[in-house]
Each structure stands twice: as structure tokens, then as C-alpha cells.
Design a protein around this motif. Sequence first.
Motif, PDB file in Angstrom:
ATOM      1  N   PRO A 164       0.807  -1.213   0.000  1.00 11.84           N
ATOM      2  CA  PRO A 164       0.000   0.000   0.000  1.00 11.84           C
ATOM      3  C   PRO A 164       0.846   1.271   0.000  1.00 11.84           C
ATOM      4  O   PRO A 164       2.000   1.255   0.426  1.00 11.84           O
ATOM      5  CB  PRO A 164      -0.811  -0.113   1.299  1.00 11.84           C
ATOM      6  CG  PRO A 164       0.041  -0.940   2.200  1.00 11.84           C
ATOM      7  CD  PRO A 164       0.779  -1.897   1.311  1.00 11.84           C
ATOM      8  N   LYS A 166       1.009   4.657   1.833  1.00 19.04           N
ATOM      9  CA  LYS A 166       0.475   5.203   3.079  1.00 19.04           C
ATOM     10  C   LYS A 166       0.867   6.680   3.197  1.00 19.04           C
ATOM     11  O   LYS A 166       1.952   7.066   2.788  1.00 19.04           O
ATOM     12  CB  LYS A 166       1.013   4.415   4.275  1.00 19.04           C
ATOM     13  CG  LYS A 166       0.734   2.916   4.199  1.00 19.04           C
ATOM     14  CD  LYS A 166       1.252   2.170   5.409  1.00 19.04           C
ATOM     15  CE  LYS A 166       0.972   0.684   5.316  1.00 19.04           C
ATOM     16  NZ  LYS A 166       1.449  -0.065   6.517  1.00 19.04           N
ATOM     17  N   THR A 187      -9.079   9.494   0.668  1.00 15.78           N
ATOM     18  CA  THR A 187      -9.339   8.042   0.634  1.00 15.78           C
ATOM     19  C   THR A 187     -10.595   7.711  -0.188  1.00 15.78           C
ATOM     20  O   THR A 187     -10.898   6.540  -0.394  1.00 15.78           O
ATOM     21  CB  THR A 187      -9.539   7.493   2.074  1.00 15.78           C
ATOM     22  OG1 THR A 187     -10.755   8.019   2.616  1.00 15.78           O
ATOM     23  CG2 THR A 187      -8.370   7.856   2.967  1.00 15.78           C
ATOM     24  N   GLU A 193      -3.753   4.754   2.234  1.00 16.39           N
ATOM     25  CA  GLU A 193      -3.994   4.534   3.658  1.00 16.39           C
ATOM     26  C   GLU A 193      -3.511   5.795   4.362  1.00 16.39           C
ATOM     27  O   GLU A 193      -2.315   6.024   4.488  1.00 16.39           O
ATOM     28  CB  GLU A 193      -3.216   3.321   4.150  1.00 16.39           C
ATOM     29  CG  GLU A 193      -3.507   2.915   5.579  1.00 16.39           C
ATOM     30  CD  GLU A 193      -2.666   1.704   5.975  1.00 16.39           C
ATOM     31  OE1 GLU A 193      -2.789   0.655   5.294  1.00 16.39           O
ATOM     32  OE2 GLU A 193      -1.894   1.819   6.948  1.00 16.39           O
ATOM     33  N   ARG A 195      -2.886   7.913   7.519  1.00 15.70           N
ATOM     34  CA  ARG A 195      -2.759   7.647   8.961  1.00 15.70           C
ATOM     35  C   ARG A 195      -2.528   8.937   9.717  1.00 15.70           C
ATOM     36  O   ARG A 195      -1.646   9.732   9.383  1.00 15.70           O
ATOM     37  CB  ARG A 195      -1.591   6.708   9.231  1.00 15.70           C
ATOM     38  CG  ARG A 195      -1.798   5.373   8.483  1.00 15.70           C
ATOM     39  CD  ARG A 195      -0.796   5.234   7.421  1.00 15.70           C
ATOM     40  NE  ARG A 195       0.494   5.156   7.983  1.00 15.70           N
ATOM     41  CZ  ARG A 195       0.994   4.041   8.518  1.00 15.70           C
ATOM     42  NH1 ARG A 195       0.268   2.955   8.530  1.00 15.70           N
ATOM     43  NH2 ARG A 195       2.202   4.009   9.010  1.00 15.70           N
ATOM     44  N   SER A 236      -2.982  -2.410  10.196  1.00  7.96           N
ATOM     45  CA  SER A 236      -2.402  -2.050   8.895  1.00  7.96           C
ATOM     46  C   SER A 236      -1.431  -3.130   8.438  1.00  7.96           C
ATOM     47  O   SER A 236      -0.825  -3.811   9.245  1.00  7.96           O
ATOM     48  CB  SER A 236      -1.654  -0.720   9.068  1.00  7.96           C
ATOM     49  OG  SER A 236      -0.916  -0.408   7.921  1.00  7.96           O
ATOM     50  N   LEU A 244      -6.646   0.385  11.705  1.00  7.22           N
ATOM     51  CA  LEU A 244      -7.303   0.840  10.480  1.00  7.22           C
ATOM     52  C   LEU A 244      -8.809   0.936  10.589  1.00  7.22           C
ATOM     53  O   LEU A 244      -9.454   0.108  11.248  1.00  7.22           O
ATOM     54  CB  LEU A 244      -6.971  -0.119   9.328  1.00  7.22           C
ATOM     55  CG  LEU A 244      -5.608   0.031   8.647  1.00  7.22           C
ATOM     56  CD1 LEU A 244      -5.582  -0.805   7.374  1.00  7.22           C
ATOM     57  CD2 LEU A 244      -5.295   1.482   8.345  1.00  7.22           C
ATOM     58  N   ARG A 246     -12.357   2.179   7.962  1.00 13.90           N
ATOM     59  CA  ARG A 246     -12.733   2.393   6.562  1.00 13.90           C
ATOM     60  C   ARG A 246     -14.108   3.061   6.510  1.00 13.90           C
ATOM     61  O   ARG A 246     -14.969   2.778   7.349  1.00 13.90           O
ATOM     62  CB  ARG A 246     -12.770   1.048   5.834  1.00 13.90           C
ATOM     63  CG  ARG A 246     -12.792   1.148   4.322  1.00 13.90           C
ATOM     64  CD  ARG A 246     -12.754  -0.249   3.696  1.00 13.90           C
ATOM     65  NE  ARG A 246     -11.436  -0.869   3.772  1.00 13.90           N
ATOM     66  CZ  ARG A 246     -10.439  -0.589   2.928  1.00 13.90           C
ATOM     67  NH1 ARG A 246     -10.614   0.329   2.003  1.00 13.90           N
ATOM     68  NH2 ARG A 246      -9.273  -1.191   3.038  1.00 13.90           N
ATOM     69  N   GLY A 252      -9.887   3.936  -0.161  1.00 14.18           N
ATOM     70  CA  GLY A 252      -8.757   3.866   0.775  1.00 14.18           C
ATOM     71  C   GLY A 252      -9.212   3.639   2.210  1.00 14.18           C
ATOM     72  O   GLY A 252     -10.394   3.421   2.477  1.00 14.18           O
ATOM     73  N   SER A 253      -8.260   3.706   3.126  1.00 13.11           N
ATOM     74  CA  SER A 253      -8.563   3.482   4.551  1.00 13.11           C
ATOM     75  C   SER A 253      -7.897   4.554   5.403  1.00 13.11           C
ATOM     76  O   SER A 253      -7.075   5.339   4.903  1.00 13.11           O
ATOM     77  CB  SER A 253      -8.062   2.090   4.953  1.00 13.11           C
ATOM     78  OG  SER A 253      -6.679   2.000   4.646  1.00 13.11           O
ATOM     79  N   GLY A 255      -5.988   5.310   9.132  1.00  9.30           N
ATOM     80  CA  GLY A 255      -5.311   4.663  10.262  1.00  9.30           C
ATOM     81  C   GLY A 255      -5.025   5.646  11.378  1.00  9.30           C
ATOM     82  O   GLY A 255      -4.985   6.869  11.159  1.00  9.30           O
TER      83      GLY A 255
END
Length: 339
Positions: A164, A166, A187, A193, A195, A236, A244, A246, A252-253, A255
Amino acid sequence: MPGNILTDSKGRPVRYIRVSVTDRCNLRCRYCAPSAEFVSLLHSQVLSYEEIERVAAILAPFGVTSVRLTGGEPLVRKHIDRLIGSLARTSGIEDLSLTTNGILLAEHARALKEAGLLRVNVSLDSLKPDRFRWITNSPDKRRKENLGSVLEGLEEAQRVGLAPVKVNVVLMRGLNDDEVGDFVDLTREGNLEVRFIEFMPMGPNGFWNRDRVVPADEVIGRIMKSHPGLEHVGKSKGSGPAVLHRIPGHRGSIGFITPVSSHFCAHCNRVRLTADGKLRTCLFSDTETDLLPLIRGGASDEQILGTIRQALLQKPDGHRISARGALAACARTMSHIGG
Ligand code: SF4
């Protein structure tokens, strides 16, 4: 635990080494760089690629299968794709990643991927050009549009198949915490991802204060206001501590990394190697073991491994930055450790 697996004072297995390949950087982020004049290491003081490969090869058979390359800014060091190629061919290394500020990522992404890099973390604390410039305090005033380069780097990293990808956002109250929504929007279409990292006191540059910390629970609360469907989805990918979430319909996600409000030291699985060859068993402990004299002094791999095992027996059980009154938790700034 197989007898030969590297463990620390608390029996925690060490799976992950973060290697700073340089203390130099093309930015001067206010919470990272030293407040005084930045004096970088001499070339002779910096580990060569061969020396880094050797340490990684010594540790891989003992369970340290994940390697993260950091800096300063790793992409300012020449031919880093050669190091990545050697590490990717080193038996026992299963995960190879890099943390970058993204400024040079667009031009390097394909070569890094072809050399064997699997995934990348991009540090990005603002999506507002003026605020980005202020936070990053770039020494190179001619580079007017650094944010654009980072966003291009994110695109190119995804295009070449690093995954991924990030985005690490250090949230600072009153500085960039009004951009949580904008980062969450990344996202929606982007398979990123994003964060949010709680602001940690690193080094004596005086930029940190407790009131600037935005605890993850507060950020989750803010996101839930506009995205009540936000759901927890687990850990993650990789060796990191991110939890994580969503948003249904988003590619995307999101975090959360919580070193201040809910630290993860009990499950710590990492050590760090600084650019000048110091083994740092804990991010916040200034107790370091200098491996350079051993590496350059003809020590055998067994002797180097023995020294690392000894150092791990002194590893603290965790940091103390959550304690009230904790100010600067360690003497080295992030730019000298690599985060
Ligand atoms: S503060 Fe130290 S012990 Fe805690 S997770 Fe970080 S490196 Fe590990």
C-alpha cells in the motif's frame, strides 16, 4: 519462540528494523529538524550501503524480516535503488519499505519498484500550499511548489504498483488539525492509507507541547460526525502499530497511530539503526550501541549479533511520554533517528 529468534528484555520478538540511510533532508519540518543550524554527518561517518546490507543480512535469519529505509530523507542519498536491490535479494527479508517526504518520489518511484521496494510511506502534514511551505520550512527557497511534487509522487507510487501507499499525517492542534476532513477525502478515490499520528515530543527543538496533541479518539469523533459509517477494520499491513478504519464507499482506509494516548510498547517489535551506525532499541531511549567500530574493526557477524543481543537485553519496556510533564523525551531529533 524458536531459540534463535531475536528477542528483547521483555521477550518481545524483534521483527522489524528501521534503517536511517542519511541524516540529510531537503526539508526542515519544524517539529523534526533541530532548531539550531543543521550540522550533517561527514560522509565517512555514514554507514555505506554494504555495511547496511551486512547488518540486515546478519539479523534476517533471526526473525528481523521487515526492513524500513528512512532518513533524514532517504531519496536524497544517491543510488538508493542499489541498496534496495541488494536488500530485496537478501535471504530472509520479506518486507521492504521506505518512508519519504515525497518531494523526489515521482522521479524515483519506478526505479525503486523495479529494484524490489514493496511499499512506501509518505509524510505529508498539510494539503494547503502555504501551510505546507510553513511546516516544512524548506531551506531551498527556490522550490516554490513542493506540495505539488508530493501529490505527484503519491500518484506515481500508485501507478508503478507500490502498495500500500500510506500517507503519514502528524496532527498538531491549531496547526493542521482543521484538515482532517481534507485528508479523509483523499481516501474516497485514492487507494491510499491515510494515517493520523499523534504528535510526539522528539528531541530538544522545543516545538512540541502537550496541548498540540490531538488524541486519536477525538479525531475519530470528528470523522464520525461527517461519516457515521466509519468502521474499524483491523491492523495495517506490515509491522506498524496503525489501527485501520474504513468509510463505506471509500477506496482507501484511515489509520490511527497513538503513541501518546494509547501506546503500543507492550507489542514493540522494532529496533532502529541510525545513519552513523548506532543501534537504538527504543525510539525514546538515548541509550545507543555503536556498531560502527565493530563493523569497520573486523568483528565477525557473530560478534556483531552478540552485541545486538546484549543491547536488546537493556531495551526499556516502553516510553514515558504519556506521563504528565513529559517534555522532550529524547536528545536526538527525529531527523537524526529516522522516525
Ligand atoms: S516507544 Fe520504544 S518501546 Fe515503545 S513502541 Fe516505540 S520503540 Fe517500541
